[in-house]
Every structure is written in C-alpha cells, then in structure tokens.
Write a protein that holds these residues in place. Structure first.
Motif, mmCIF file in Angstrom:
data_model
loop_
_atom_site.group_PDB
_atom_site.id
_atom_site.type_symbol
_atom_site.label_atom_id
_atom_site.label_comp_id
_atom_site.label_asym_id
_atom_site.label_seq_id
_atom_site.Cartn_x
_atom_site.Cartn_y
_atom_site.Cartn_z
ATOM 1 N N PRO A 98 25.918 -25.752 1.844
ATOM 2 C CA PRO A 98 25.133 -26.939 2.181
ATOM 3 C C PRO A 98 25.974 -27.980 2.924
ATOM 4 C CG PRO A 98 25.601 -26.854 -0.173
ATOM 5 C CD PRO A 98 26.066 -25.571 0.412
ATOM 6 N N THR A 99 25.321 -28.903 3.533
ATOM 7 C CA THR A 99 25.995 -29.941 4.296
ATOM 8 C C THR A 99 27.055 -30.622 3.437
ATOM 9 O OG1 THR A 99 23.761 -30.355 4.990
ATOM 10 C CG2 THR A 99 25.473 -31.767 5.956
ATOM 11 N N PHE B 46 29.903 -29.263 2.641
ATOM 12 C CA PHE B 46 30.810 -28.285 2.036
ATOM 13 C C PHE B 46 31.368 -27.329 3.093
ATOM 14 C CE2 PHE B 46 28.792 -29.246 -2.068
ATOM 15 C CZ PHE B 46 29.921 -29.292 -2.859
ATOM 16 N N GLN C 49 40.049 -30.937 -7.328
ATOM 17 C CA GLN C 49 39.470 -30.469 -8.582
ATOM 18 C C GLN C 49 39.595 -28.953 -8.617
ATOM 19 O OE1 GLN C 49 37.726 -31.927 -11.468
ATOM 20 N NE2 GLN C 49 38.001 -29.822 -12.054
ATOM 21 N N LYS D 132 26.619 -21.035 -5.093
ATOM 22 C CA LYS D 132 25.617 -22.108 -5.179
ATOM 23 C C LYS D 132 25.925 -23.032 -6.346
ATOM 24 C CE LYS D 132 21.674 -19.798 -3.128
ATOM 25 N NZ LYS D 132 20.661 -18.817 -3.531
ATOM 26 N N SER D 133 26.329 -22.422 -7.458
ATOM 27 C CA SER D 133 26.678 -23.221 -8.626
ATOM 28 C C SER D 133 27.831 -24.167 -8.322
ATOM 29 C CB SER D 133 27.098 -22.307 -9.764
ATOM 30 O OG SER D 133 26.049 -22.096 -10.641
ATOM 31 N N PHE D 134 28.804 -23.658 -7.601
ATOM 32 C CA PHE D 134 29.966 -24.496 -7.275
ATOM 33 C C PHE D 134 29.532 -25.692 -6.438
ATOM 34 C CE2 PHE D 134 32.696 -20.404 -7.219
ATOM 35 C CZ PHE D 134 32.567 -20.315 -8.576
ATOM 36 N N TYR D 135 28.700 -25.399 -5.429
ATOM 37 C CA TYR D 135 28.264 -26.494 -4.565
ATOM 38 C C TYR D 135 27.596 -27.575 -5.398
ATOM 39 C CZ TYR D 135 28.803 -22.907 -0.938
ATOM 40 O OH TYR D 135 29.293 -21.928 -0.134
ATOM 41 N N PHE D 136 26.753 -27.102 -6.300
ATOM 42 C CA PHE D 136 26.009 -28.073 -7.095
ATOM 43 C C PHE D 136 26.942 -28.873 -8.003
ATOM 44 C CE2 PHE D 136 23.547 -29.286 -10.848
ATOM 45 C CZ PHE D 136 22.596 -30.074 -10.238
ATOM 46 N N LYS D 137 27.816 -28.167 -8.683
ATOM 47 C CA LYS D 137 28.696 -28.836 -9.638
ATOM 48 C C LYS D 137 29.632 -29.823 -8.964
ATOM 49 C CE LYS D 137 29.010 -25.922 -13.587
ATOM 50 N NZ LYS D 137 28.644 -26.870 -14.630
ATOM 51 N N LEU D 138 30.038 -29.476 -7.757
ATOM 52 C CA LEU D 138 31.056 -30.289 -7.102
ATOM 53 C C LEU D 138 30.431 -31.237 -6.084
ATOM 54 C CD1 LEU D 138 33.405 -27.258 -6.770
ATOM 55 C CD2 LEU D 138 33.853 -29.231 -8.217
ATOM 56 N N ARG D 139 29.116 -31.422 -6.192
ATOM 57 C CA ARG D 139 28.429 -32.204 -5.163
ATOM 58 C C ARG D 139 28.958 -33.634 -5.072
ATOM 59 N NH1 ARG D 139 25.637 -31.983 -9.676
ATOM 60 N NH2 ARG D 139 24.318 -33.667 -10.417
ATOM 61 N N ILE E 248 31.676 -34.310 -2.272
ATOM 62 C CA ILE E 248 31.336 -34.223 -0.849
ATOM 63 C C ILE E 248 31.887 -35.427 -0.095
ATOM 64 C CG2 ILE E 248 29.365 -34.458 0.727
ATOM 65 C CD1 ILE E 248 27.792 -32.612 -1.003
#
Lengths: 1048, 357
Positions: free
Chosen positions: A702-703, A705, A724, A757-764, A767
């Motif tokens: 996603p944008t 990342f 992190q 996907k989980s990583f993107y979400f967790k680390l949002r 950004i």
C-alpha cells in the motif's frame, strides 16, 4: 593457567514465590564454570535478594574460556527437601576475551527456566584477566573478532580479505540419549542448551584458529547453523570470511577524507606488496589454511564409504540467463583461458560477504547454487564430522565449478543451509559468481603483473559489475547480450540475478521491491532411498518453476535485476516447499525488460482469443501500474553509434501469437533472434491459466510502504532514526488431505501475502516506511503443517524529502535525464585517471598499481570516505560538465550531503531528535535491534562481540499459556528480552545484523504440550547519534528511543 | 485449512491505544474486531478482516502478558520482557487504572470484599460496563486499598508513587480508598443525583481537614481515618443550639448580615434554627461510626433538601453559609472557634459542591 575469570553475584529482583506458605523465597545462587562451582549464601525470605557476594574466581585455560559459558543457577533453599531450581543464566564470556570489545559484563539478566520462561532477574558482574601466553601450538584463538555483519564492519577497514573459513562439529543429541527416558524435560532441555553452547564455543574457537593460521584477525559474515539430525546427532556448523581488520580511530577517519593521499602513506605496511612479504604468517598459510579433513586422501576414503547407496543429486542453479524461462542447462561450456590468479588456487574462493567496498566487485556473473539430498541414517560414523564435511566439500566443489563455468573465479554472498525431515536431508549452497579485484587478496597483490591485464579497460563503478565476466561467443547459458546502457562499452546480460546486496555505487532507476516465488509440490510418503530419489527428482522442477515465477514477476514489475536472492527448499513428509525471495530493481545499465506476451495454444477460437486478450490487457495494465508505483522511467536512449543495434524496447512483437508449436520451440526461436521483448507465456491448459492468475495475485504494498530483503532500498536515503524490528511466525494446518499442487500453491501464496498484509497494517503508524531485510523462512514441521517465520525491520524515512525528489524527478526532463548517465561515465572514467593519485579505492585503475603501492591502493581505505570522495568528484564533474540539473545530479549531491552528515566533523547540526525529557526513573537501557548492519542516523563506535544464543522452551500447560500462539508469543518476547539484557550488560545499546536462524516448534495439543527451539545471533554494538562523539547515556538513550520507537 | 499459530512480536512492543481501550473495556476479540471495522480502520491500509483479527489477537495477548506488570506498575519500568518507551508505559498504567464513573459510583463506600465482587454482574448490567471491565476496576480499587492501608505518609502521594498515577487519578483513588474505609453511604436514593466527582471532591476536603493527617503527617492510616479527637471536640459545638441565647444571638447576627442581599431572606430567617440544628447535630453525632456513614445523607436531608424546597440559589447557599460561619466568631460566649472553623470549612465546601440538581 592463562586466564582468570571472576564473577560476582550482586542481587536479584522480581523472583517468583517459591514458598507458598510465606509467599516468599529463600534464594541462593550457584556459579559454575567448567567443573568448578561456587555458591552464594542463602538470602532468606525475599523476592528481591541482595547477595552482594565475594568475587568468585575461576582459574582456567583460555581454550575453556572460549568453549564454556558461565553458568549461573538461582535456587530456592529448602531445609527438608531438595532445593528447587528457579532458573538459569548462561553468559558467553567470549566478548571479554577480545581487547577491543567489552571489558566487563555487568547488568541485569533474566533468569530463564525452560519450563516456566523468565522468572525474575539477577544482577551479575563478570571480568576476565588474560595472561600472555606465547605457546605456539595453542588451541585457543582468543582475540579473533567475530562479526555476523556481512560487510566490512563500520569503523574498520579491511587490510586483507583472506577468504573462506568453515568448520563443523558433531555431537550426540541429548534429547535422543537413553537417559532422556528417565530424566525430566527440564534436565533434558538444559543438557541440550548447555551442549549447544559448548559446541558453538568450540566451533568459534576452531574457526578462530583457522583465521589465525591464515594471518587474519577477524571473521566477518559469520554464519552459524544447527542441524537437528535426530538420531544421528546434532551438528553445529559455521562459515565465514576471514579478514585482517584495522580499526580506524575517529581521528584517522577524519584524516582519510580530508587528506586522502596522506593517510594511507602513514599506513605503509598495508600496501599490498609489502604486506604479503613482511607478514610473518604469510608463508605456510597459503598451503595450510584448509582443514585437514579436506585433504584428498580422506575425502576419497569417505566417498567410498558413503557412496554405497546414497542417491545424490546435485542440482545446478541457473546463472543470469534463462530469459525465456528456460532452464540454464548444464553449465559445462566455457573455460575461457584465464590467467591463473591466486584466488583460483584457493580451495574455495568463497566470501560470505554481501556488500563490499567500492571496486571490490569487478564483474558479476550470476547466481550459482547446488543442492544435494542425503540420507542421515547412512552416515557411517555419526559421531564424527567427516561424513558431513565430505558432503559439504562436494557441494562447495560444485559451486566452484559453476562459478568457473560463468567465467568467474570467486563466489560472494555465499551461504549454506539444510532442510531435514526424518532421515532425509537436503543440503543447499548458493552464492553469486563474480570476478573480484585481486588487489584485495594477499596473493593477488603478490603477482600484480599477471592479474593486471584483465582489468585494463576501466568501467564506471555504477555499471561495471553488470558487465559480463564470461566470453560472449561462448556463453554458459542462453542469454541476450546488449551493450551496457550506461557506458556503452561492454556487454551486459538482459537480466541479472545475485545473492548479494545492491552495490552502493550501482546506478538504479526508480525504487525496488520484494519479489517472491512460492511453490508447493506434493510427494508420496516414502522411506529411505525411494524417498530421497523422489525428492531428488522433484528438485530440478521446483528450481525451474521458482525461477520462472521470479522471472515473470520481475518482468511484471518492469525490473531487470534481482539482489539478495535466497531460494529455500524445505522438505516435509508429503510435500516440498520452495520459497525464493529477492529484491527486484531496475539497473540503469541493463536493457529495459520487455513485456509479457500471452500466447494461445489454439488460434482461431474466438472465445479463447478474447480471453487471451483480456489477460494480456491485465498484464499490460499491471506493468504500467508498477512502472508508476516504483517510479521506473528509464531514460529513453537515443540511438548512438555504439555496437550492435539495440532492439527498440517498446515495440511489442506479435510474431508468436499465431504459432501453435510448443512454447519451448518458440522460446528458443525467440532467444536466437534476440527479441527480448517477446517473453511468451503460453496458455494451453488450466495450469497455465492458474499460473498467470497467481502471477497477478501478488498485491503491491500500500501507499507509503516499500519492501525489500536487502539492506536498503535504492532511492531512499533520508531515514529517520525510527526502527522497529519484528519477528512473525504463522503456521497453517492443511485440513484437506487431498489437495492438489495447484490449490496448495494458492494456500502457500496466500499465506505469504497475508503475512505481508498483516505487516503493513501493524506498522501503518510508521508510514512512510520501508520493510527492509524481509527474511522469510519456511518449514514443514509436521505433516499438513506449513510454517513461515519472518524477521524484518521497518525503517521510517522522511517523506518530505522524498516527495521533493519525486517531484524533480517527475518533471519532464527526459532530455536531460538521458544525457546525464552518458556524461557521467565518460567524465568519471577520465577523471579517474587524472585524479587517481588523489584517492584510493577506485576500482579500475590497476594500471597505476606501481604508484598505488605508495598510496595504499591495495587496501580499502575507509570505505565511507572513499565513496564520499568519489561522489564529490562526480558531483563536481557534473557541475563542471553541464549546468543541467537532472535527477541524478541531485541524487548524487544528496548522497554527498547525507554522507557529510555522517562524518564526525560536521558540527552545528541541530540535534533535533534529542529529547531532553526523561520519563520516570526507568533503569532499563533501550536496546535497538535490526537485521541490518547499521542503524540509520547513528554511528557504530564499538563492536562488543557476537551474540549467539540458543534457547529451548517447553510447556506442559499449553492451554493455560494461551495455546501455541500464546506460548510462542511469550517465548519470542523472552528471547528478545534476553538478547537485549546481554547487550546491555556488555555496555551496548543496539544489536545489528540480528537474525533468527532457527525457530523449531513442535506441538502436541492433545497432550497439552509444546516445545520450541530458537537460535538467534547478531553483533552487539555501541552506537551514537551521527553528531555525537560519546555513547548515549541511558537517559538520553531512552529519550531518543521514545521519539524513535514510540511511534506505534 | 486453518491458522494454527499466528504471532507478531516487535522488539519495541507494539500497542495500539484503540485496541488497548477495547481490551480494557472488556470486549472479546471478535467484538473488538467488529468495533474496529466499524471505526473504518480497514480503509487505512488495504487490510481485510483476517488481518484485523490477527492484529487484535496479537495485541490482546500482549496486554494479557502485560497485565501482571500493570498490577504493580513499578515493575513495568524495570522489567525486561517488554521494551516499552517510558511515555507509553505511563499511558498504559494511566489507562489501566482509569475507571468508569458510573461503575465507581455504584461501589463507592462499599466494603471492597468478596461479597461486593459477587454483585459485580448486577452492577455491570446496571451500568452497561462489561463484567470483565468491572472486575478489573474493582480489583484495582482493592489492590490500591490494600497497598496504601499499610503505608505511612500522605495518601495521595503514596498512591501516586506506588502506582505511578497522575495527580488527578491518584486523588480519585484516594477518595475511593477513603470512602471504602469509612463506608460512607452513597447508594441511597436521595444521593443518586450526586456524581463520583462530587464525592471525590468532598473526600478530598475531609482528607485534608478532618483526618489525623491534617495535623500529624507521619501516622499510619493518617489520611484514611477521621481524627478521633476532633470528632470528640465537635460535641462542644452543641452549645450553639442548646443555649437559647446563643442561638438567638447567632440568628440575629446572620439575619442582619443577610438582610436585603437575597430574595430568599424570609425563608432563611424562618429556617435558621432548623438549619443550624441540623448542621450542629451532624457535628455532634460524628463520634458514632454509624453516623459517620450517614454523613452525606444527613447533609442532604438536614440542609440541602430544605434549602432546595425553598428554592435557594447556589449563591444563596453560599452567602448563607459564609455568614453563618463567620457570625459564630462574633459570639462572645462561644469558645470553640478553631473546631468550628475546621468543621464548617469542610461542610461549606461540601455543600457548595453538592448543591445542584
């Protein structure tokens, strides 16, 4: 008696309640080293005992110091029954044996119990006094420094790179000993932990000895692994690169880059010609640096032993070729007549390093890999290392010959690993075949005359490594060569696969991204040879498919090179899993990749035709989208009068659409015509449709990342200090026993994609950020289970600057863009010759090596400063050469300024990140961890030693601990905590090059039990903010970490 | 096909404040996922429900592991298991010890015993707070109570240091502890209109003025128990209503001062003796534990309700009480000025706070 180890037990805190009646504990401590044990007094009725013991002194050989850990056991005193153990702490005292590393270990360590986890903490002080020992036949190798980092550690310069070191030790696994039937799980776990600790110590000592023998003083890229072979034993093996490192004080660092020509002169002994001759160790070392087990006679004997019935298959990896998705085939072709460099005389010219000082890599050939299937129950003498040594020897030979076939004399980014299931073991090794600049090798320095001529045409550093090392008339595999898009002088392949990091000096267009190929293959359950043969037969197909997937995905992203390629094949009882991860980039020097052409089997069918067209459109759209996403807009090259005509990249040939022959023939035809654009995927059955769908299924991040599995992402420089690090593990149970390959693939792909996907979400909240060093490992722990573990670091960068850069870049300055690279390389090669005496480390100027001797050409002077100098020079050239401001100029200028920031000289830089606020009275030092070799925004001022820890955790109350997830979650958190505590006790504040080598989970939910083994390693360091000279104190450290890590 | 295991562990412990709140509020993982989805978090990162579930599970596990530490917050700062930046630690603790006013209102003044704990599901049903959250809050009260019970020194400061709470929260806990210790009745229908903050304010007044700690600050339980000597001395105030002359004198002084300053003057004049008897009787009875418990009831019945029925404004009450207190000083034969001030100071501010709808 060459050493005295002293330990003092200060206090404990947060101890568990051991006496239910009083809700207190009567704790005391046993301190054990080797066979000597001391005890503290009992500190009655307290959960926070203050022992404040005397100094316990152990007088020991330094050999033992290296092998043995200091073992601290905390117990609860019980008058009437046996004392209950609370837990243990193992302290590796190796870091104290190095004068340059830590001098004292002091701090709070978690008290660890293999059944209960962390139970309180204990404060310990440890010191070592080493006596000088002049014994020539010594068994210890105290003083040899170890680094997990796979590059020359920061703050050091490599005076010499000696080469490959390896060692392997074997022991019986305590878990499989008869006594295990009668002892408690705790005793068994502790025996195992202790044994592995001992074996790692022994291994490290033996490797150290080899390094000393070679005349080195350090091992870089130290990679240690465990093979839990089960009945046949427990193997600990390690590989690394022996080097002679020299520390530069910050003063000399300054020197080197303000007066580049004076600093090396003061280091005259490092000049290549002198060093080789004067070093007392130089003689003898060339002939003896190999382990005796590799001598011809022993390996012959062994091969007789094991060749009885073990089916062996060594699968050859592909080089950079196979652009049509075609197997590279046997690489027997060429052996270009080369000068016998000293490098080639080495038994294994391998390097575990993945990034190098500028100029070290001359040309990169491609990836070489070898795999071999072995049967563990056929090992003749399981307690001895010979058989395994011979296995690895065989594989390494294979790798070496592959490299030769690619016209290369060395293998870099080399790694080895295994996958074991019952009695079957797959051994794998891979690396990148390269030609190195021999000036960095001792032997190369000795015969300059013979090595010179192959480097007599200097190539610019930004593209030189891409130029083919092999003979274009006699290529090892089918590939299309074009003239380099950067310098236009040498041939480059159409794609380049490597296992190394992207060289810092490489010219890259746009950003990169993580590319993965995933594959599942079912196999029948079988035993012994039948099983091994089945696996052997599957391996080449898997490699082929993985390679095809990689190639397709690379093209889909409009990229032309892979870095950090790592292919893992994991074996289970009824399936094989393959996972290839790499970072795709667009190398400016390589031709633009063509699109992907879909071809139908049966022409004329209207429906089919439409279907194909719609797929084709989707693919084209995806490519266009990706180009935009990764900012890949390569300069449009004007046709200049260089070499053979370069095919027009945009033109899509529809030549093969109507062909109805088999795709193979089409591809061959395609290759021979050099139409790189027509990369044909033929849809002739449902499989192919599936393949194409799976190709398109990979979601782009996603944008905000970016992802890569290398150290950093090209095009991002402005990292903030926020990092992190994380570890994630997912296990999937396949409920349906009758799955097809296709559906398995889908499941496996989804598993990996969902993790991302989980990583993107967790680390949002981080950004804009880049997930760097995404390291995926797959395993099949049991039938029907797939386990994927990932360790990576999320690094935040400054958005504004990127956008600014992006905007300048986005401008329609194509004209300037296209001209620039040409100018640059023309200019820089000429300036190189002009200014060759001004700075060292320019790769191409071997011609002037007679002069070089006096100005330290043979060593990598401070890589940082050299590079800086190089960039400055370029930037200067650009300014002088033209007034145009192209994107590249800015990027170079930017790199220069960012480097200036690193230098200790720059002062008055706002310490904007320093937070003077201190929150509460926290006594715990923040310890940062990263799988990278550096922490952004900081400078490593001291390496404190290697962290290499092995833990076992077991539970018999799985449900109560929150199931397997709860169990593993707390175990991983505990492992992190123990690593941090050890680093803090060494006086450090960070771990770099951290990795989790093993995470072996066994569960039995029906019995409410689970067991897990974790092995982690890394380099403990002290780092300071770029602008600071002194280490951060714990208070400012905390403040800083708040700004850095707190962004969650 | 099922996910057998799914964990994500960061070197710096990752905690989402929103999820933490959901956990504290006692939502189950599935309910929390629904709430988060409704909150639109999915749009942020192209995530799906599975991702959200996995993330929520991870965080819930982390919080559960942290809970043991949160129960003795001092440990959180020097434990090694979780690397949490100090400002995040502060947030975790503060939120963990935060409570719902509606819940605390129900248990305020009750004995923090197992018996009360058994009623928590009723309280939960009544207040709409989940049982899990009720338990956490109740256990927090009990834990703080137990710890400070055995400590010397000022109550608020002890709570703040032991539980690393903010000043505001520490004061609220002091009130809770004080109410629980003295078992003040707060549940009667007549007191329902009072909020927790009203009581917390009154508790602060009582702690600062009527406890042993108000005179001596190094005694055990100093801030929790009322000053026995003082309560004894309060009996002396009885003269104000028993001595007819004194009562009349007091009345005329107050009326003189009030005349023309308020619309409610007639009612004040008519009710003076009644009100004064009420307040002084409360004072003289405080030696009985039973009457201490009824302190707030008495204030409402004996003073606030009569005033309210006569439609006094808050300003009227303030004016009246000020003159009522001050006039006593001019009474020649009244010798208990210090006790009177100590008593009326608290009564005044409590009534001001409690005088609302």
């Amino acid at each position: 008696m060459p050493g005295k180890l002293k330990a003092k037990i200060v206090a404990g805190r947060h101890l568990p309640v051991m006496d239910r009646a009083s809700d207190l504990t009567d704790a005391f401590v046993e301190v054990k080293f080797g066979n000597t044990t001391f005890k503290t007094d009992v500190f009655p009725k307290s959960l926070n005992p203050q022992w404040n013991s005397e100094w316990f002194k152990f007088e020991v050989d330094d050999e033992d110091l290296q092998d043995e850990p200091l073992q601290i056991t905390v117990l609860d005193h019980d008058t009437y029954s046996a004392n209950d153990a609370i837990g243990k702490v193992y302290i590796d005292i190796d870091p104290l044996l190095c004068t340059e590393a830590a001098s004292v270990i002091s701090g709070w360590f978690p008290i660890y119990d293999t059944i209960h986890g962390i139970r309180g903490e204990i404060n310990v002080l440890v010191k070592v006094e080493l006596f000088n020992d002049l014994n020539r036949f010594r068994q210890s190798s105290c003083g040899v420094k170890f680094f997990c980092t796979t590059s020359i550690p920061r703050g050091y310069r490599a005076a010499m790179v000696h080469g490959f070191v390896e060692e392997l030790v074997v022991n019986e696994d305590p878990e499989y000993q008869w006594i295990d039937r009668i002892r408690t799980p705790r005793a068994s776990n502790e025996a195992r932990q202790r044994l592995i600790s001992l074996m790692s110590g022994e291994l490290q000592r033996k490797i150290g000895l080899k390094v000393l023998e070679m005349g080195g003083n350090a091992v870089v890229g130290y990679l240690q692994c465990f093979d839990l072979e089960g009945e046949s034993g427990l193997v600990v093996r390690a590989i690394g690169t022996a080097c002679t490192l020299e520390k530069h004080s910050s003063g000399s660092l300054v020197n080197t880059h303000t007066h580049p020509n004076t600093a090396p002169a003061s280091n005259a002994c490092n000049s290549p010609s002198k060093d080789g001759k004067e070093s007392p160790l130089a003689h003898g070392c060339r002939s003896t640096h190999n382990s005796p087990v590799h001598s011809a006679c022993s390996s012959q004997r062994l091969s007789q032993n094991f060749s009885v019935s073990v089916p062996t298959l060594i699968f050859t990896g592909m080089g950079s070729g196979g652009s049509a998705g075609k197997e590279a085939g046997p690489l027997k072709t060429l052996l270009r007549q080369q000068t016998q460099t000293a490098l080639e005389q080495r038994e294994f010219p391998f390097f575990t390093l993945t990034s190098f000082p500028p100029g070290f890599l001359v040309h990169v050939g491609g990836v070489v890999s070898a795999r071999s299937v072995k049967l563990l129950d056929r090992i003749h003498n399981p307690d001895e290392p010979e058989t395994r040594d011979a296995w690895w020897e065989e594989i390494r030979q294979e790798i070496k010959s592959h490299a030769k076939a690619l016209g290369c004399h060395a293998v870099v980014g080399y790694s080895e690993n295994t996958s074991i299931c019952e009695e079957v073991c797959i051994l794998s090794a891979s690396g990148t075949a390269t030609i190195l600049n021999p000036r960095y090798m001792r032997e190369g320095c000795l015969d300059i005359g013979s090595t010179d001529h192959r480097f007599d045409d200097p190539s610019p550093p930004s593209c030189g490594f891409c130029h083919i090392p092999y003979d274009e008339l006699n290529m090892p595999f089918p590939a299309q060569l074009t003239y380099c898009y950067n310098c236009r002088r040498q041939k480059v392949p159409d794609v380049l696969f490597t296992t190394i990091d992207l060289p810092a000096e490489a010219a890259v267009t746009g950003k990169g991204c993580l590319i993965q190929a995933r594959l599942c293959r079912l196999k029948k359950k079988a035993q012994g040879e039948v099983n091994a043969t089945a696996i052997s037969n599957l391996l080449p197909f898997m490699e082929y498919e993985l390679h095809t997937q990689l190639m397709n995905k690379l093209k889909l992203r409009s990229m032309n090179a892979l870095f950090g390629l790592h292919i893992q094949i994991s074996v289970g009882e009824n399936m094989l899993l393959g996972l290839a991860s790499a970072t795709g980039v667009y190398l400016t020097a390589l031709p633009a990749p063509g699109g992907i052409q879909i071809a139908g089997k049966t022409s004329g069918d209207l429906n089919n035709e439409q279907h194909i067209q719609s797929i084709q459109k989707r693919i084209n759209d995806t490519i266009a989208k990706n180009k935009e996403l990764y900012q890949i807009n390569p300069p449009e090259l004007t046709e200049e009068g260089v070499g053979s005509p370069i095919p027009e990249p945009r033109q899509r040939s529809r030549l093969f659409r109507s062909h109805s022959e088999s795709s193979d023939e089409v591809s061959e035809l395609d290759l021979s015509h050099g139409k790189k654009d027509a990369f044909v995927l033929e849809i002739d059955d449902t499989d192919a449709v599936e393949d194409i769908h799976s190709l398109l299924i990979d979601a782009s991040p996603p944008t905000g990342f970016y992802t890569c599995n290398t150290e950093t992402m090209p095009g991002i420089y402005n990292w903030t200090t926020a990092v992190q690090m994380f570890t994630s593990v997912r296990v999937l149970r396949l409920s349906n026993a009758n799955l097809s390959n296709q559906s398995l693939n889908k499941i496996f792909t989804d598993l990996c994609e969902n993790l991302l996907k989980s990583f993107y979400f967790k680390l949002r909240s981080n950004i804009p950020c880049c997930l760097c060093h995404l390291n995926f490992t797959v395993a099949v722990p049991e039938e029907e289970l797939i386990q994927v573990s990932v360790t990576a670091v999320a690094m935040t960068f400054d958005k504004d600057q990127t956008q600014e850069r992006f905007i300048t870049k986005g401008g329609n300055e194509t004209e300037e863009q296209l001209q620039f690279p040409l100018e640059l390389c023309a200019d820089s090669s000429s300036t190189n010759t002009q200014t060759s005496s001004k700075f060292s480390g320019v790769p191409e100027n071997t011609i002037v090596s007679s002069r070089a001797a006096s100005v330290d050409y043979g060593s990598f002077a401070d890589r940082c400063s050299t590079w800086l100098e190089l960039l400055r020079l370029k930037a200067h050239t650009i300014r002088r050469g033209s007034v145009k401001t192209s994107r590249r100029t800015q990027s170079l200028a930017h790199s220069v300024s960012s480097l200036e920031n690193c230098s200790p000289l720059t002062e008055g830089r706002p310490r904007s990140l320093r937070s003077s606020r201190s929150f509460g009275g926290s006594s715990v030092t923040m310890v940062k961890m990263t799988p990278l070799s550096f922490l952004p925004g900081t400078r490593i001022i001291k390496y404190l030693g290697i962290i290499n820890m092995f833990f076992i955790r077991e539970t018999t109350s799985l449900r109560e601990e929150g199931g397997v997830s709860g169990f593993l979650h707390s175990f991983i958190a505990e492992v992190f905590a123990m690593v941090r505590a050890h680093v803090a006790a060494l006086g450090g504040n960070a771990v770099v090059s951290y990795s989790m080598k093993d995470c072996v989970l066994m569960e039995n939910p029906n019995k409410n039990q689970a067991q897990c083994l974790i092995n982690v390693s890394g380099d403990a360091v002290i780092c300071v903010r770029e602008t600071d000279q002194e280490p951060m104190t714990s208070m400012t450290n905390i403040g800083q970490s708040c700004t850095a890590d707190g962004a969650t | 096909m099922a996910v057998e295991l799914d964990v994500f562990v960061g070197n710096t412990t990752i905690m989402d404040e929103e999820v933490y709140q959901l956990w504290l509020d006692g939502y189950t993982v599935n309910d929390a996922v629904k709430v988060r989805m409704a909150g639109g978090v999915l749009d942020e990162c192209e995530a799906n429900q599975d991702v959200l579930l996995s993330d929520t599970m991870d965080q819930y596990r982390t919080f559960q592991m942290c809970e043991r530490l949160l129960q003795s917050p001092a440990k959180l700062a020097n434990q090694l298991l979780f690397q949490i930046p100090p400002h995040r630690q502060t947030m975790l603790i503060e939120r963990y010890y935060a409570f719902d006013d509606s819940f605390v209102r129900e248990v305020l003044g009750k004995k923090l015993s197992k018996g009360t704990k058994k009623d928590l599901d009723d309280i939960g049903a009544k207040t709409g707070v989940t049982l899990k959250s009720c338990r956490r809050q109740f256990d927090n009260f009990k834990r703080v109570f137990k710890v400070v019970e055995e400590l010397k020194g000022p109550l608020v400061e002890n709570i703040r240091q032991h539980f690393l709470l903010s000043d505001k929260l520490a004061r609220d806990y002091a009130a809770i502890v004080f109410f629980a210790n003295n078992r003040f009745e707060t549940g009667k229908k007549k007191l329902q209109y009072l909020t927790f903050q009203d009581f917390a304010f009154c508790a602060g007044q009582l702690i600062n003025n009527w406890t042993v700690g108000a005179v001596d600050n190094m005694v055990e339980d100093m801030d929790v128990d009322l000053d026995k000597e003082f309560l004894q001395e309060l009996k002396e105030l009885k003269v104000l209503i028993t001595d007819k002359d004194l009562l009349d004198q007091h009345k005329s002084l107050v009326c003189t001062a009030l005349r023309g300053k308020t619309k409610a003057f007639t009612e004040m004049e008519a009710n003076f003796k009644n009100l004064s008897r009420g307040l002084v009787n409360i004072a003289t009875k405080l030696t009985n534990t039973k009457d201490v418990r009824d302190f707030f009831i008495d204030l409402v019945e004996k003073f606030i309700e009569p005033c309210r029925s006569d439609r006094w404004t808050s300003a009227d009450v303030k004016l009246y009480l000020t003159h009522y207190t001050n006039s006593a000083h001019i009474l020649d034969s009244f010798k208990h000025q210090a006790v009177w001030d100590r008593y009326m100071g608290v009564i005044k501010s409590c009534i001001f706070k409690m005088y609302h709808d």
